[in-house]
Scaffold this active site. Structure first.
Site, mmCIF file in Angstrom:
data_model
loop_
_atom_site.group_PDB
_atom_site.id
_atom_site.type_symbol
_atom_site.label_atom_id
_atom_site.label_comp_id
_atom_site.label_asym_id
_atom_site.label_seq_id
_atom_site.Cartn_x
_atom_site.Cartn_y
_atom_site.Cartn_z
ATOM 1 C CD GLU A 130 -2.484 1.247 2.788
ATOM 2 O OE1 GLU A 130 -2.904 0.164 3.246
ATOM 3 O OE2 GLU A 130 -2.726 2.333 3.331
ATOM 4 C CD GLU A 188 -3.824 7.766 5.597
ATOM 5 O OE1 GLU A 188 -2.732 7.241 5.384
ATOM 6 O OE2 GLU A 188 -4.821 7.140 5.988
#
Ligand SMILES: *[C@@H]1O[C@H](CO)[C@@H](O)[C@H](O)[C@H]1NC(C)=O
Ligand SMILES: *[C@@H]1O[C@H](CO)[C@@H](O)[C@H](O)[C@H]1NC(C)=O
Ligand SMILES: *[C@@H]1O[C@H](CO)[C@@H](O)[C@H](O)[C@H]1NC(C)=O
Ligand SMILES: *[C@@H]1O[C@H](CO)[C@@H](O)[C@H](O)[C@H]1NC(C)=O
Ligand SMILES: *[C@@H]1O[C@H](CO)[C@@H](O)[C@H](O)[C@H]1NC(C)=O
Ligand SMILES: *[C@@H]1O[C@H](CO)[C@@H](O)[C@H](O)[C@H]1NC(C)=O
Length: 393
Positions: free
Chosen positions: A136, A141
């Site tokens: 990932e 974020e």
């Protein structure tokens, strides 16, 4: 199995310089066609315990949670017009690309606005088919009123970021298989929140290469012309030091990463934004001695939605440049194989485990308490450890 000593010796010989290959445009998500080629989740957030229903495509279109605006930019947003009673969740969007981009890809993401505000937890990230196996990459974020972006990799055990690496960002945690992942905080200004928007947005380029994974960020007035004017190909060699660098010397990219699909989502509260200590340390409920695990939900999610006027992505384009063609994941004898996206355009054999546009699993009308009871799953994207590294900055 390689010993630690061998690994250390290898690291000395390898450089952290990104590979110099030129990459060809294989996919562009932009304009009126932006939303073709994505699956909408169509289920409540059962991944990060957030207080949202990630609606299906029909509802997203009808409720104008996913659409193309007059400027030709894609809007992906949290519902900010519906009254949500106590114990219910709010509508939002999570989308995944049907195509998977192989190791040997540069992704360019150009936005003029990112979702922010108390309880808001947006991300633009990539993942392998059998997530969390297959790696990932968290390109964008952040939570609540954080003023900067945090990048990370998440992998199976054995991948780390070197303690000394050529990057402009600040390393928070070097172990990519720890819950928080191997995190790097952006140090350049205007990478998140209100200042990202007032600067006119910015661009991220992510190189996922066998030599390593490298993420660059440019605020709007610093975007190089080789990025803003990229045509059929793009060449990272002139971009200089990236914000985050994960060289293959301590993370064998070919071993820990399979072809990656793109994910854009916004959740509310949940396992990162909603943790009381994180909620407060990232600018929300400040000075309120009663802040607790329910505060994020009670103070924001319920009632009229007026807290969410800034909870939207406005995306100019996403482009993928690759050394080879995009792929579609396909199950074969218990393992995943990838076939050319163009060859499988009919869609047969396509499968994407955690995405899908079906509404069968929807519980948009299900009370939150019941959902929390059935939906609590150990997290994956970020944790209190990430918050801890945030506080250390
Ligand atoms: C879509 O909207 C309908 C009508 O409000 C609702 O019953 C359904 O649960 C929603 N589906 C999703 C996936 O949100
Ligand atoms: C990384 O974290 C994982 C999960 O906590 C742990 O099992 C592993 O030993 C750690 N690796 C290193 C190199 O510290
Ligand atoms: C990296 O992983 C690939 C795929 O598993 C393997 O073929 C290669 O030998 C590994 N490279 C190193 C340096 O261990
Ligand atoms: C939790 O905090 C909210 C305000 O954020 C408050 O209304 C509520 O009473 C608190 N609950 C507890 C158990 O302290
Ligand atoms: C909802 O958010 C949009 C921006 O996404 C804003 O223009 C609008 O005024 C907001 N509506 C309400 C009722 O707050
Ligand atoms: C989340 O819900 C979807 C739809 O019901 C389901 O396919 C998936 O397995 C669930 N994921 C988890 C981690 O529970």
């Amino acid at each position: 199995m390689r010993s630690i000593a061998m690994r250390a010796a290898t690291a000395v010989l390898l450089t952290s310089t990104p590979s110099l290959a030129a990459y060809n445009l294989v996919k562009e998500y932009s304009g009126q066609d932006f939303f073709s080629g994505w699956d909408f989740y169509g289920n409540y957030d059962n991944l990060t315990s957030g207080d949202v229903n990630w609606v299906d495509q029909t509802n997203a279109t009808q409720s104008k949670l996913a659409y193309v605006n007059d400027a030709g930019h894609a809007i992906i947003k949290v519902d900010n017009t519906t009254f949500v009673p106590y114990n219910y969740k709010r509508d939002s969007v999570r989308i995944t690309t049907q195509e998977y981009f192989p190791i040997g890809t540069v992704l360019v993401f150009d936005a003029t606005h990112l979702p922010y505000g108390c309880s808001v937890w947006p991300s633009f990230w990539t993942k392998g088919e059998n997530w969390p196996i297959g790696g990932e990459v968290d390109v964008i974020e952040a939570v609540n009123l954080m003023t900067y972006n945090q990048m990370a990799l998440h992998t199976q055990d054995g991948c780390t970021q070197p303690s000394s690496v050529t990057q402009t960002g600040a390393t928070g945690n070097t172990n990519c298989s720890a819950d928080a992942g191997c995190t790097v905080a952006e140090k350049q200004p205007n990478s998140f929140g209100a200042s990202f928007a007032s600067a006119g947005g910015g661009v991220w380029a992510t190189q996922i290469d066998s030599s390593g994974i490298f993420i660059w960020f440019w605020t709007r007035d610093s975007v190089p012309s080789s990025v803003s004017n990229a045509g059929d190909s793009i060449d990272p060699s002139s971009w200089g030091t990236p914000s985050a660098a994960y060289p293959s010397s301590s993370c064998n990219i070919s071993e820990f990463f399979t072809p990656q699909q793109l994910v854009i989502d916004i959740t509310l509260c949940g396992n990162w934004a909603g943790v009381a200590s994180v909620y407060q340390s990232t600018g929300c409920g400040t000075g309120d001695a009663s802040v607790n695990a329910s505060s994020c939900y009670l103070d924001n999610v319920i009632n009229d939605g007026s807290k969410y006027a800034d909870a939207y992505f406005e995306i100019s384009y996403i482009k993928a440049f690759s050394l080879s063609s995009p792929l579609v994941a396909s199950a074969s004898g218990g393992s995943t194989v990838y076939v050319s996206a163009t060859a499988s355009a009919s869609g047969s054999g396509s499968s994407s485990g955690t995405s899908g546009s079906g509404s069968s699993g929807s519980n948009a009308g299900m009370p939150k308490a019941q959902v929390d009871a059935v939906g609590y799953v150990a997290f994956v994207g970020a944790t209190a450890l990430a918050a801890f590294s945030w506080m250390l900055l």
